[in-house]
Design an enzyme around this catalytic site. Structure first.
Site, short mmCIF file in Angstrom:
data_model
loop_
_atom_site.label_atom_id
_atom_site.label_comp_id
_atom_site.label_asym_id
_atom_site.label_seq_id
_atom_site.Cartn_x
_atom_site.Cartn_y
_atom_site.Cartn_z
N GLU A 1 0.81 -1.22 0.00
CA GLU A 1 0.00 0.00 0.00
C GLU A 1 0.85 1.27 0.00
OE1 GLU A 1 -2.80 -0.44 3.18
OE2 GLU A 1 -3.94 -2.00 2.14
N GLU B 1 -6.95 -6.98 -2.94
CA GLU B 1 -6.49 -5.60 -2.82
C GLU B 1 -5.05 -5.55 -3.31
OE1 GLU B 1 -7.03 -2.29 0.69
OE2 GLU B 1 -5.97 -4.14 1.15
N HIS C 1 -17.63 -11.23 5.59
CA HIS C 1 -16.37 -10.52 5.87
C HIS C 1 -15.65 -11.21 7.01
CE1 HIS C 1 -13.81 -7.14 7.52
NE2 HIS C 1 -13.41 -7.27 6.28
N HIS C 2 -14.36 -11.54 6.79
CA HIS C 2 -13.50 -12.14 7.79
C HIS C 2 -12.26 -11.27 7.95
CE1 HIS C 2 -15.17 -16.46 6.87
NE2 HIS C 2 -16.01 -15.73 7.60
N GLU C 3 -12.23 -10.41 8.94
CA GLU C 3 -11.00 -9.69 9.27
C GLU C 3 -10.23 -10.51 10.30
OE1 GLU C 3 -7.87 -8.00 9.52
OE2 GLU C 3 -9.22 -6.87 8.19
N HIS D 1 -7.78 -9.04 1.20
CA HIS D 1 -7.16 -7.73 1.39
C HIS D 1 -5.94 -7.90 2.29
CE1 HIS D 1 -10.27 -4.70 -0.15
NE2 HIS D 1 -10.55 -5.89 -0.67
N GLU D 2 -5.00 -6.95 2.16
CA GLU D 2 -3.66 -7.13 2.74
C GLU D 2 -3.13 -8.51 2.33
OE1 GLU D 2 -6.06 -4.34 4.40
OE2 GLU D 2 -6.32 -6.40 5.09
N GLU E 1 -9.59 3.78 0.28
CA GLU E 1 -9.73 4.23 1.67
C GLU E 1 -8.67 5.25 2.07
OE1 GLU E 1 -7.39 0.31 1.82
OE2 GLU E 1 -9.06 1.17 0.67
#
Length: 691
Positions: free
Chosen positions: A177, A491, A402-404, A472-473, A497
Site C-alpha cells: 500500500e 487488494e 467478511h473475515h478480518e 485484502h492485505e 480508503e
C-alpha cells in the site's frame, strides 16, 4: 539498447557452440520470431540468459542460481546434460474475466543441468517464450544428493541495458500500500519510503522494489517484471543495483528461520516473468501471467457469479459509524444492512458486503495480543445474520461475508472450517478476508513462504464449501485465478480508503493511470470505486477523493475486477443521475480493447459484456486535462447503439470542481469517432447499449 553488432556476434557464438559436443549455449525464439532467449554456461559453468527483441538486447547477460543452507551453492560448475524443446498453441476459456477465450501460444526450452563434481546435483531451467514476453522457472528434480532444500537466496538477475524510466513501489515484506514513484532505475531509493505513517504494517529491509515493476526504455519499449504461479514459495522482491542498472531476486524472509524457502524435491519455483511491449497498452492486453498457470482444478465454478455490490464499509472510513459496537455508532446493524439490500435490489446490484458484523472488533488493531479476539461465527446482538440473509435472498441479493483476521493467523486457521461451513449453510458464496497488522506469530511477514501457504490454503479449503475469496492485505496476484477461479479479486495496492484518512492527502490523480500499467498486470483489483461525495463532507473536511465524479464512473471499466463495489453511502447516490452508469455497467467481459494509454498519464479501455453484447468504455487521466480521439470500430458493424456519455463538465477539475458532470445521449455505430474531453484528474464513462 545494444547495437546490431553485438546481437549478431551473440547469435554467431550460439550457432558455433551448438554444433560442438559439449555445448554451453542454446537458444529459442517466440512463435513470431520477434523475441529470442539465449541460455549460456560460462567457462566456470555459471548459468545465465540473454533476451533479445529483434536486433536489440532487452535483458543482457544475467546470472541464475541459488544459495543454500548447509549445502554448497547452486551457482556454477554445471554442464548441460539434455535439452528439450516443444511448441504449444491452445485456447482455453475464462469462466469469468476480461475476455471469454485466451490463446496460450509459446515455444518452450528446457535445459537440464548437472554439476560436474561427485555430488552431481541436478537443476533444470525452463523457458516459455511468448510473442509478448518470457516466463522462466527452476525445476529441482528428485535426486539422491538433494532432497530437503533450504533456500537462503535466489540469484535470478535481470541486467537492464539502459537506465529506464521506472514506476515502482518499495520492496516491502508486509504490504503493497505505497504510492508509486516515477524515477530512473539509478534513482530508486526504496529505503526512503520506510516507516510510512499511514500503514498498519510495513518492513522495508533494503533497496528493493515489489513487482510488477514497469519500465519504459528511451526508444519507447515497455518492460514489466513480475512472477506467476506463486505456490509454496516466498514472494519475490527485486534488489536494485543502481550503479550497474540491474535487478536481482530477493526473496521475502522470516525472522523465525535462517532460510527463506523450505521445499522437498521434486519441486518447481514460481515463474519469473518479463512482459515486453512496443506500446504501454500492449502490457494490459497481455495474458502472459495467467497463461503461465495450470488449467483450472475446479470442475464447476457456476456457484460464483460476477457482480456489483454495495455495503457497510465506506461509512466506517468516514467515521459515520464504527466496526465495533462499543463505540456507540455500530454500522453493521440489521436495519442498516436491510437498507443497503433495498438500495441494491432497486439498482441492479447483486451483492451487499457487511463489515463489523462479528464480535471482536473492540480489540483488533493496535494490540500485541490479537489471538482469539475475533469470532467468525458469532454476530453482535444488533445484527441478526440469519434474518439479513433471508431478507437479501427475498430481494434477489447475496450477502458477502467478511473475515478480518487482524493477522492473527492461528485464530483464523482454527475457525476456518466452521466459518466456511456457516457460509455454506447460509448460501453465501463469497468472502472478503483481511489481514491488517503485523503477522502473528511474530517474525513472519505477509509475503513470506509461511503466509503464502496460508493465503493459498484458505483458497483451497474454500473450494470445499463453494466459497470465492477476495483477500485484502494479501499476497500479490500471480495468475492463480486460472488454476483456482474462486480467487476472484484482491487488494494489494494503495486503495480508495487512503483518500478518506491518509495524512499525505490521499491518492494523487496520477495514481490510477500508473496502477493500470503496474499492479493491474498481476490480476483483478478490488479498488472500491464509485465515490460521488468527492469532498467527503461533512465527515472528513481535510480529505477528499482526488478525481472527478466522471473518473469514478470510468474506473468500473478501467480497473478490472469481477466484483465491483458501489462504495459510497446510499444518500450520496439517491437522486444522482450518474448512478445510472453503475446500474448499467457490466462486470464480466467477452472481450477487452485497450484503445490508448501511457503509464502514469492516461488510459482508455472498452469492454464487451458477456451475454448482452453491450459495450462500456472508461477513460481516465492524471492531473493534466486531455482530449483523446477514439474510434468506435470495436462495436458490432451495421448495428446502432445508444451511447450515454458521462463526461467532465467544461469547468470540472479534480480539486476545484470535482462533481461537475455532463450526461449526453446519442446514437452511434462502429463508424463513429468521438473526442473525449477529460478534465484534470477526470475521466469519461460511456455505455453502448444495443437499440
Amino acid at each position: 539498447m545494444k547495437t546490431i553488432f553485438k546481437t549478431l556476434l551473440i547469435l554467431g557464438i550460439f550457432c558455433l557452440c551448438s554444433c560442438t559436443k559439449n555445448r554451453k549455449n542454446v537458444a529459442i525464439s517466440s512463435p513470431n520470431d520477434t523475441l529470442l532467449v539465449n541460455f549460456l554456461l560460462t567457462d566456470e559453468g555459471k548459468p545465465s540468459y540473454i533476451i533479445l527483441k529483434g536486433v536489440s538486447v532487452v535483458i543482457d547477460s544475467s546470472s541464475l542460481g541459488f544459495e543454500l543452507k548447509n549445502a554448497p551453492s547452486l551457482l556454477d560448475n554445471f554442464k548441460i546434460v539434455n535439452v528439450d524443446t516443444k511448441s504449444v498453441d491452445e485456447t482455453w476459456n475464462m469462466p469469468w474475466g476480461e475476455q471469454e477465450t485466451v490463446r496460450n501460444q509459446y515455444n518452450e526450452l528446457k535445459v537440464e543441468l548437472q554439476e560436474k563434481d561427485s555430488l552431481e546435483r541436478k537443476l533444470n531451467i525452463v523457458f516459455k517464450v511468448y510473442n509478448d514476453g518470457i516466463g522462466f522457472r527452476y525445476e529441482f528434480p528428485e535426486q539422491e544428493h538433494l532432497k530437503e532444500v533450504f533456500i537462503t537466496d535466489e540469484h535470478t538477475q535481470f541486467q537492464l541495458t539502459d537506465d529506464h524510466t521506472t514506476w515502482w513501489i518499495p520492496g516491502d515484506w508486509d504490504i503493497y500500500e505505497h504510492l508509486y514513484t516515477t524515477s530512473k532505475v539509478s534513482e530508486i531509493d526504496a529505503l526512503s519510503k520506510a516507516n510510512h505513517g499511514s500503514l498498519a504494517q510495513t518492513y522495508i529491509p533494503e533497496n528493493a522494489v515489489n513487482t510488477p515493476v514497469t519500465m519504459r526504455a528511451e526508444g519507447g519499449l515497455h518492460i514489466s517484471i513480475h512472477e506467476a504461479a506463486l505456490l509454496d514459495y516466498s514472494g519475490m522482491t527485486l534488489k536494485v543495483d543502481t550503479e550497474n542498472i540491474s535487478f536481482q531476486s530477493e526473496l521475502v524472509g522470516s525472522e523465525r528461520n535462517d532460510y527463506k524457502v523450505k521445499r522437498t524435491t521434486p519441486f518447481t519455483t514460481p515463474w519469473r516473468t518479463i512482459q515486453i511491449a512496443e506500446k504501454a497498452t500492449e502490457l494490459i492486453d497481455s495474458k502472459l501471467i495467467v497463461n503461465l498457470n495450470e488449467p483450472s482444478k475446479i470442475d464447476d465454478i457456476s456457484w460464483f457469479t460476477p457482480m456489483k455490490y454495495t455495503g457497510i464499509w465506506w461509512e466506517m472510513h468516514l467515521g459515520k459509524s464504527s466496526w465495533d459496537k462499543a463505540a456507540g455508532k455500530h454500522g453493521a446493524t440489521t436495519e442498516n444492512a436491510k437498507a443497503f439490500i433495498d438500495f441494491s435490489a432497486k439498482n441492479n446490484i447483486k451483492g451487499v458486503l457487511v463489515e463489523g458484523w462479528n464480535t471482536g472488533w473492540e480489540h483488533w488493531i493496535g494490540f500485541e495480543d490479537r489471538e482469539g479476539v475475533f469470532d467468525f461465527i458469532t454476530p453482535y446482538d444488533d445484527y441478526d445474520l440469519q434474518e439479513v440473509v433471508r431478507y437479501a435472498k427475498e430481494k434477489g441479493v447475496e450477502i458477502i461475508m467478511h473475515h478480518e483476521t487482524s493477522a492473527a493467523i492461528g485464530t483464523y486457521d482454527r475457525q476456518m472450517d466452521k466459518a466456511y461451513k456457516l457460509m455454506q449453510d447460509l448460501g453465501i458464496h463469497s468472502v472478503k478476508s483481511g489481514y491488517v497488522g503485523k503477522i502473528i506469530p511474530k517474525g513472519e511477514y505477509h509475503h513470506g513462504q509461511w503466509m503464502v501457504n496460508h493465503y493459498n490454503n484458505a483458497v483451497f479449503k474454500a473450494i470445499e464449501y463453494e466459497v470465492a475469496v477476495n483477500a485484502h492485505e494479501p499476497i500479490k496476484a500471480t495468475g492463480l485465478r486460472r488454476t483456482y477461479p474462486n480467487i476472484i479479486s484482491r487488494e494489494g495496492l494503495r486503495g480508495q480508503e487512503f483518500n478518506a484518512w491518509a495524512a499525505d492527502g490521499g491518492n494523487p490523480p496520477e495514481h490510477l493511470p500508473i496502477v493500470a500499467f503496474t499492479r493491474m498486470l498481476a490480476g483483478p483489483i478490488d479498488y472500491t470505486p464509485g465515490i460521488f461525495n468527492i469532498k467527503l463532507s461533512p465527515y472528513k473536511e481535510n480529505n477528499q477523493v482526488n478525481t472527478t465524479i466522471a473518473q469514478q464512473l470510468a474506473l468500473y471499466v478501467v480497473i478490472y475486477s469481477p466484483i465491483q463495489m458501489a462504495a459510497d453511502l446510499i444518500e450520496n447516490y439517491e437522486g444522482n443521475p450518474a448512478l445510472q452508469f453503475i446500474k448499467d455497467v457490466g462486470v464480466d467481459w467477452k472481450q477487452t480493447k485497450v484503445l490508448n494509454g501511457e503509464v502514469g498519464d492516461f488510459v482508455t479501455i472498452a469492454r464487451e459484456e458477456r451475454q448482452t453484447g453491450n459495450w462500456f468504455l472508461g477513460s481516465i487521466t492524471d492531473e493534466n486535462a486531455r482530449n483523446l480521439e477514439v474510434s468506435l470500430d470495436f462495436l458490432l458493424p451495421n448495428t446502432t447503439y445508444t451511447a450515454t456519455i458521462y463526461k467532465d463538465a467544461k469547468d470540472a477539475h479534480w480539486d476545484d470542481n470535482p462533481t461537475a458532470i455532463d450526461i449526453e445521449t446519442m446514437d452511434v455505430t462502429s463508424e463513429t469517432k468521438l473526442t473525449l474531453q477529460l478534465a484534470a484528474g477526470g475521466g469519461t464513462a460511456i455505455s453502448f447499449l444495443k437499440k
